[in-house]
Design an enzyme around this catalytic site. Sequence first.
Site, mmCIF file in Angstrom:
data_model
loop_
_atom_site.group_PDB
_atom_site.id
_atom_site.type_symbol
_atom_site.label_atom_id
_atom_site.label_comp_id
_atom_site.label_asym_id
_atom_site.label_seq_id
_atom_site.Cartn_x
_atom_site.Cartn_y
_atom_site.Cartn_z
ATOM 1 N N ASP A 69 0.877 -1.163 0.000
ATOM 2 C CA ASP A 69 0.000 0.000 0.000
ATOM 3 C C ASP A 69 0.913 1.211 0.000
ATOM 4 O O ASP A 69 1.948 1.217 0.669
ATOM 5 C CB ASP A 69 -0.904 0.011 1.231
ATOM 6 C CG ASP A 69 -2.025 1.016 1.047
ATOM 7 O OD1 ASP A 69 -2.708 0.964 0.004
ATOM 8 O OD2 ASP A 69 -2.213 1.887 1.914
ATOM 9 N N GLY A 153 0.432 8.852 -11.578
ATOM 10 C CA GLY A 153 -0.094 9.510 -10.377
ATOM 11 C C GLY A 153 0.532 10.862 -10.084
ATOM 12 O O GLY A 153 0.516 11.777 -10.916
ATOM 13 N N HIS A 180 10.272 4.611 -2.927
ATOM 14 C CA HIS A 180 9.654 4.026 -1.743
ATOM 15 C C HIS A 180 9.351 2.541 -1.970
ATOM 16 O O HIS A 180 9.639 1.701 -1.137
ATOM 17 C CB HIS A 180 8.382 4.816 -1.425
ATOM 18 C CG HIS A 180 7.466 5.073 -2.595
ATOM 19 N ND1 HIS A 180 7.931 5.554 -3.801
ATOM 20 C CD2 HIS A 180 6.142 4.867 -2.768
ATOM 21 C CE1 HIS A 180 6.925 5.652 -4.637
ATOM 22 N NE2 HIS A 180 5.827 5.247 -4.058
HETATM 23 P P1 IMP Z 1 -2.135 1.810 -4.077
HETATM 24 O O1 IMP Z 1 -1.902 1.210 -5.423
HETATM 25 O O2 IMP Z 1 -3.406 1.442 -3.417
HETATM 26 O O3 IMP Z 1 -0.958 1.616 -3.190
HETATM 27 O O4 IMP Z 1 -2.344 3.374 -4.319
HETATM 28 C C1 IMP Z 1 -1.295 4.205 -4.284
HETATM 29 C C2 IMP Z 1 -1.661 5.590 -4.783
HETATM 30 O O5 IMP Z 1 -0.662 6.464 -4.257
HETATM 31 C C3 IMP Z 1 -1.571 5.693 -6.288
HETATM 32 O O6 IMP Z 1 -2.821 5.558 -6.879
HETATM 33 C C4 IMP Z 1 -0.990 7.089 -6.467
HETATM 34 O O7 IMP Z 1 -2.000 8.027 -6.348
HETATM 35 C C5 IMP Z 1 -0.092 7.254 -5.266
HETATM 36 N N1 IMP Z 1 1.282 6.763 -5.524
HETATM 37 C C6 IMP Z 1 1.889 5.719 -4.897
HETATM 38 N N2 IMP Z 1 3.133 5.532 -5.389
HETATM 39 C C7 IMP Z 1 3.298 6.460 -6.343
HETATM 40 C C8 IMP Z 1 4.391 6.742 -7.218
HETATM 41 O O8 IMP Z 1 5.437 6.092 -7.241
HETATM 42 N N3 IMP Z 1 4.180 7.768 -8.061
HETATM 43 C C9 IMP Z 1 3.059 8.490 -8.089
HETATM 44 N N4 IMP Z 1 1.996 8.264 -7.317
HETATM 45 C C10 IMP Z 1 2.121 7.239 -6.426
#
Ligand code: IMP
Length: 199
Positions: A69, A153, A180
């Site tokens: 996450d 993103g 990260h």
């Molecule tokens: P997950 O896939 O539920 O972890 O959602 C993570 C959200 O955080 C993504 O939809 C992006 O909005 C943001 N995010 C996480 N990592 C990145 C990254 O490496 N670049 C840009 N946005 C990120």
Amino acid sequence: MKILFATGNADKMREIREILEDSGIEAVSLKEAGVSLDVEENGATFEENALIKARACMERTGEIALADDSGLEVDAMDKKPGVHSARYMGRDTSYHIKNKSIIDRLEGKEGEERSARFVCAIAAAFPDGRVLTTRGTMEGQIGYEERGENGFGYDPIFYLPKYGCCSAELTSEKKNELSHRGKALRAMRDRLLAEWEKR
Ligand code: IMP
């Protein structure tokens, strides 16, 4: 060791496989395992959400399951959007609009006042009840405009002072090295190998 990774995202799977290459750990995605999971990510922290997904996947399949996450914390916005990064302003709102809104909210702020970080937590759930979590962060600042075409993103507004560019201007190799997610994944690889050696 075979693990299931609870994601349907092909880009994440590619990155995971690159990092696990030569480690003896084989990662299989939910799609490849023919599993569909729809879990509510209602945790208050990145770790909680990763664990909710990893546990659900392990309970469904009986295999060692991993999940991640991640999100963006903007210090001047009380660390928001945080765990709500994907849902911020609505899941279907374009990142162009989300990014512009964050830039607008930081109007008048300079330098360190614009500090932000990407956070990624990875959780592993074992069928015997053991769990592991790791966290990786990438520190930066919110830029004044969108820059770059790579990534996704919030990458176009995530400025890395040390590199003089936004994360959307990095190659995918460089981003994996600094990101990260890359850091959390490499830490998880090492924790998994250590667990394996204990057997
Ligand atoms: P997950 O896939 O539920 O972890 O959602 C993570 C959200 O955080 C993504 O939809 C992006 O909005 C943001 N995010 C996480 N990592 C990145 C990254 O490496 N670049 C840009 N946005 C990120």
